[in-house]
Each structure stands twice: as C-alpha cells, then as structure tokens.
Design a protein around this motif. Structure first.
Motif, PDB file in Angstrom:
ATOM      1  N   LYS A 197      -6.166   8.768   3.700  1.00 16.22           N
ATOM      2  CA  LYS A 197      -7.338   8.624   4.566  1.00 16.22           C
ATOM      3  C   LYS A 197      -8.463   9.549   4.119  1.00 16.22           C
ATOM      4  CE  LYS A 197      -4.447   7.324   8.488  1.00 16.22           C
ATOM      5  NZ  LYS A 197      -3.950   7.691   9.843  1.00 16.22           N
ATOM      6  N   LEU A 198      -8.113  10.735   3.608  1.00 13.69           N
ATOM      7  CA  LEU A 198      -9.131  11.655   3.105  1.00 13.69           C
ATOM      8  C   LEU A 198      -9.707  11.151   1.791  1.00 13.69           C
ATOM      9  CD1 LEU A 198      -7.406  15.080   3.899  1.00 13.69           C
ATOM     10  CD2 LEU A 198      -9.248  13.964   5.170  1.00 13.69           C
ATOM     11  N   VAL A 199      -8.857  10.567   0.960  1.00  9.77           N
ATOM     12  CA  VAL A 199      -9.326  10.009  -0.313  1.00  9.77           C
ATOM     13  C   VAL A 199     -10.372   8.933  -0.073  1.00  9.77           C
ATOM     14  CG1 VAL A 199      -8.643   8.636  -2.320  1.00  9.77           C
ATOM     15  CG2 VAL A 199      -7.240  10.578  -1.607  1.00  9.77           C
ATOM     16  N   GLN A 200     -10.200   8.140   0.995  1.00 11.39           N
ATOM     17  CA  GLN A 200     -11.138   7.063   1.303  1.00 11.39           C
ATOM     18  C   GLN A 200     -12.535   7.575   1.635  1.00 11.39           C
ATOM     19  OE1 GLN A 200      -9.311   4.794   4.433  1.00 11.39           O
ATOM     20  NE2 GLN A 200      -7.727   3.935   3.090  1.00 11.39           N
ATOM     21  N   ARG A 201     -12.638   8.859   1.980  1.00 14.72           N
ATOM     22  CA  ARG A 201     -13.928   9.438   2.318  1.00 14.72           C
ATOM     23  C   ARG A 201     -14.699   9.912   1.093  1.00 14.72           C
ATOM     24  NH1 ARG A 201     -12.201  12.926   7.760  1.00 14.72           N
ATOM     25  NH2 ARG A 201     -11.044  11.217   8.735  1.00 14.72           N
ATOM     26  N   GLN A 202     -14.083   9.836  -0.062  1.00 11.95           N
ATOM     27  CA  GLN A 202     -14.768  10.218  -1.300  1.00 11.95           C
ATOM     28  C   GLN A 202     -15.739   9.118  -1.712  1.00 11.95           C
ATOM     29  OE1 GLN A 202     -11.803  10.903  -4.281  1.00 11.95           O
ATOM     30  NE2 GLN A 202     -10.765  12.516  -3.141  1.00 11.95           N
ATOM     31  N   GLU A 203     -16.880   9.537  -2.237  1.00  8.06           N
ATOM     32  CA  GLU A 203     -17.840   8.561  -2.755  1.00  8.06           C
ATOM     33  C   GLU A 203     -17.245   7.833  -3.960  1.00  8.06           C
ATOM     34  OE1 GLU A 203     -21.570  10.396  -3.548  1.00  8.06           O
ATOM     35  OE2 GLU A 203     -21.832  11.137  -1.510  1.00  8.06           O
ATOM     36  N   VAL A 204     -16.624   8.608  -4.836  1.00  8.67           N
ATOM     37  CA  VAL A 204     -15.891   8.047  -5.967  1.00  8.67           C
ATOM     38  C   VAL A 204     -14.471   8.605  -5.879  1.00  8.67           C
ATOM     39  CG1 VAL A 204     -15.738   7.824  -8.469  1.00  8.67           C
ATOM     40  CG2 VAL A 204     -17.982   7.982  -7.378  1.00  8.67           C
ATOM     41  N   GLN A 205     -13.503   7.746  -5.737  1.00 13.59           N
ATOM     42  CA  GLN A 205     -12.148   8.191  -5.430  1.00 13.59           C
ATOM     43  C   GLN A 205     -11.412   8.640  -6.687  1.00 13.59           C
ATOM     44  OE1 GLN A 205     -10.283   5.078  -3.132  1.00 13.59           O
ATOM     45  NE2 GLN A 205     -11.904   5.088  -1.603  1.00 13.59           N
ATOM     46  N   LEU A 210      -4.849  18.100  -4.593  1.00  9.59           N
ATOM     47  CA  LEU A 210      -3.792  17.793  -3.639  1.00  9.59           C
ATOM     48  C   LEU A 210      -4.324  17.907  -2.221  1.00  9.59           C
ATOM     49  CD1 LEU A 210      -0.850  17.227  -2.874  1.00  9.59           C
ATOM     50  CD2 LEU A 210      -0.413  19.690  -3.061  1.00  9.59           C
ATOM     51  N   PHE A 211      -5.018  19.006  -1.938  1.00 11.08           N
ATOM     52  CA  PHE A 211      -5.511  19.228  -0.581  1.00 11.08           C
ATOM     53  C   PHE A 211      -7.017  19.007  -0.528  1.00 11.08           C
ATOM     54  CE2 PHE A 211      -1.580  21.826  -0.696  1.00 11.08           C
ATOM     55  CZ  PHE A 211      -0.886  21.125   0.283  1.00 11.08           C
ATOM     56  N   LEU A 212      -7.408  18.029   0.284  1.00 10.81           N
ATOM     57  CA  LEU A 212      -8.807  17.629   0.401  1.00 10.81           C
ATOM     58  C   LEU A 212      -9.372  18.046   1.756  1.00 10.81           C
ATOM     59  CD1 LEU A 212      -8.307  13.997  -0.945  1.00 10.81           C
ATOM     60  CD2 LEU A 212      -9.277  15.933  -2.222  1.00 10.81           C
ATOM     61  N   ASN A 213     -10.671  18.359   1.761  1.00 14.85           N
ATOM     62  CA  ASN A 213     -11.308  18.681   3.041  1.00 14.85           C
ATOM     63  C   ASN A 213     -11.682  17.385   3.764  1.00 14.85           C
ATOM     64  OD1 ASN A 213     -13.741  17.721   1.943  1.00 14.85           O
ATOM     65  ND2 ASN A 213     -14.465  19.782   1.437  1.00 14.85           N
ATOM     66  N   MET A 214     -12.341  17.501   4.902  1.00 10.35           N
ATOM     67  CA  MET A 214     -12.606  16.329   5.720  1.00 10.35           C
ATOM     68  C   MET A 214     -13.666  15.418   5.123  1.00 10.35           C
ATOM     69  SD  MET A 214     -10.257  16.862   7.780  1.00 10.35           S
ATOM     70  CE  MET A 214     -10.485  15.458   8.870  1.00 10.35           C
ATOM     71  N   ASN A 215     -14.302  15.861   4.047  1.00  8.81           N
ATOM     72  CA  ASN A 215     -15.252  15.015   3.321  1.00  8.81           C
ATOM     73  C   ASN A 215     -14.622  14.381   2.081  1.00  8.81           C
ATOM     74  OD1 ASN A 215     -17.444  15.570   5.077  1.00  8.81           O
ATOM     75  ND2 ASN A 215     -17.754  17.544   4.052  1.00  8.81           N
ATOM     76  N   GLY A 216     -13.328  14.613   1.899  1.00  7.14           N
ATOM     77  CA  GLY A 216     -12.644  14.040   0.751  1.00  7.14           C
ATOM     78  C   GLY A 216     -12.789  14.849  -0.512  1.00  7.14           C
ATOM     79  N   LYS A 217     -13.317  16.069  -0.406  1.00  6.57           N
ATOM     80  CA  LYS A 217     -13.480  16.931  -1.572  1.00  6.57           C
ATOM     81  C   LYS A 217     -12.404  18.011  -1.575  1.00  6.57           C
ATOM     82  CE  LYS A 217     -18.483  16.237  -1.672  1.00  6.57           C
ATOM     83  NZ  LYS A 217     -19.815  16.884  -1.605  1.00  6.57           N
ATOM     84  N   ARG A 218     -12.243  18.702  -2.699  1.00  2.84           N
ATOM     85  CA  ARG A 218     -11.217  19.739  -2.817  1.00  2.84           C
ATOM     86  C   ARG A 218     -11.422  20.819  -1.748  1.00  2.84           C
ATOM     87  NH1 ARG A 218      -7.753  21.274  -6.895  1.00  2.84           N
ATOM     88  NH2 ARG A 218      -8.720  19.761  -8.305  1.00  2.84           N
TER      89      ARG A 218
END
Length: 307
Positions: A197-205, A210-218
C-alpha cells in the motif's frame, strides 16, 4: 580555504562511501572553522598551525559547546587536513596531535524487558503505519543494528527464510546479522499487507527501501526518531530514549541471559581491539547459535494471542 570543502565532501561520499547523514555532520562542523579562519584573515592552508587549531578549539569551549561536539569537530579537522595532505596541498597534518576533550561517560539508557514489551505493542496494528512501525521496532530489538542501518535496508537485504539481515554501517562495513522468529513474523506481516500500500503511493514505484514513509519514500532516521518518542510516551516509558537505546537494550538483555560479551560485540559489529589477548584462543559458538540461545524473542514465531 573554502574552495577545498567541496572536494573534501566528494571524497567522503565517493571514496570513503560515508552515509549522507555522516557527510552532512562533517560539512556542518567545518562551517564554524571556516568562519574562524576568515576572522583571522587566513585563506591559505599552509598558514594553519596546530596553535591556531588549539585557539579554535578554545573558542568552541568558550562558546559553551559540549565535549561531544568539540570531539566531533576535532575528528572533522583531522579528516579534513588528512585529505589536504593526501591531495598534496599540505605536507603534514596540523590537526593530528590535537587533544580530545575529556567526556564524562554516562551509563546508556536501557529498557527493562517489560518496558520493551510495552514499546513493541504501542503501534496500532489496524493501520498501515502501525504495521510498519511494529516491524521496525521488532527488527531493531531483534538485531541490535543502528537506526541508520535500519533505514538503509532494501527489501532484498532481508532473508526471512534464513532469518538474517544484510546491513551496511555508515563506514561502509557490511555484516550479516541473525534475527529471531518474532521479527520474522512482523516483517512478513508488513511486507504482505502494509508495504504494498505504501509502494502504491510512490510516483514511480521503484524505491527498493524496505521501510517506506507515508509518502512511499524511504523512511528517514529523523522520521523514525519522532515515531519512537511517540510510542515511548504511549507506552508510559518515562526515560529519555533514542534509537540507540534499542541497541543498548538488545546488548544488555543478551548479556543478562548469559551471552558472552565477545559474541555480543560481534553481533553489534563492534571492534574487539581492546579485548585481552588471553581470551582470543577461546573457541566461541557461532553468532546464530548464541543469538538463538540468548535473545528473549528469538524463538517466537507468532504474536501472543492478545496482540
């Protein structure tokens, strides 16, 4: 002198391969020194003497800088002038014999087993963030790795089937660290349910973290620190804890349960140069064996029924 700062920073990044946070600290420490030199109308490196450096350190003391800050400045100056000698700008390092300030050694803050359990249970597991945070807390306590190593982990660095993580320290050294069943369980939960679900928030996936913030970034070190403070408060822990507290807690809990200090040092990735030579011939069990025998949560494979 300022013209040498940028090449020095590139040297730290490209040749020394230091982390971004460590490089930033070096750069930040050089700022006051450059200002001091300009106040003295000094712009040529060969005009910088040990006496002048002592004067700068004295200025830091007069300004009320903490011993730890001054020590870090001395380390930065030694490294900076070493770089200038290496590049042929100087023939010797004037900072080499600078004295380190004495520091009062404080006992590290360590959580009790009960406090650690309360901290681990603090995240709200019904949320994506809570699932991620539980996995991070479990992994730190399970492995004793530094928070910089934690946030630097990529998905491929964790082998849950073999129960280990492959981490890299700020100085570039790599090591394999065993983890236990509890950490494996919670990382699996995070990877299966929350991370996608966090990966989906990345502009480019494409971020392999391993651990992403709520914006999908490291996840950043600062971001984790804020979370840790929040969870400590939620757990009712009235101690001044930092991410390093979990590293100390890992070590103390292992030692309290009977692990030998050399094995714990090896698990932490610490040097044992100060170890008495007479112990070097004593055979030790493997790190995995020591870990499985002495870590409080090594043998757990699922959460307690009430979690």
């Amino acid at each position: 002198m300022r013209q040498f700062v940028a090449p020095f920073i590139r040297y730290l990044e490209e040749e020394k391969n230091l982390s971004a946070s460590t490089v930033s600290s070096y750069q930040r420490d050089l700022g006051p020194f450059m200002e001091f030199l300009e106040q003295q109308d000094l712009v040529e490196p060969d005009k910088v003497s040990r006496a002048l450096l002592v004067m700068f350190i004295s200025r830091l003391k007069q300004d009320g800088k903490a011993p730890a800050t001054i020590t870090r400045s001395v380390v930065t100056l030694r490294s900076f002038f070493h770089f200038l000698v290496r590049d042929g700008v100087l023939s010797h390092n004037p900072a080499l014999l600078l004295d380190m300030p004495r520091q009062d050694k404080k006992l590290p803050v360590v959580l009790t087993t009960e406090e650690m359990e309360q901290l681990l249970k603090a995240p709200d597991l019904s949320t994506v963030q809570g699932s991620r945070d539980r996995a991070m807390l479990e992994l730190l306590y399970a492995s004793g790795i530094r928070v910089t190593e934690l946030v630097s982990l990529n998905d491929e660095n964790v082998r849950l089937d073999l129960k280990y993580v492959h981490c890299r320290a700020a100085d570039g050294k790599e090591r394999i660290v065993p983890i236990g069943g509890a950490a494996v369980y919670w990382i699996q939960q995070y990877e299966q349910e929350a991370r996608p679900k966090l990966v989906q928030r990345q502009e480019v996936q494409t971020d392999p973290a391993l651990f992403l913030n709520m914006n999908g970034k490291r996840m950043s070190r600062q971001g984790f620190w804020k979370l840790l403070k929040k969870y400590a408060a939620d757990a009712g822990i009235n101690k001044e804890i930092t991410p390093h507290t979990l590293r100390h807690t890992f070590a103390v809990h292992m030692l309290d349960r009977g692990a030998d200090i050399r094995s714990v040092q090896e698990l932490l990735g610490n040097s044992d140069h100060g170890e008495p030579l007479l112990y070097r011939h004593v055979p030790r069990p493997s790190m995995k064996e020591v870990y499985d025998r002495y870590h409080p949560r090594a043998g757990m494979y699922a959460p307690n029924s009430h979690e």
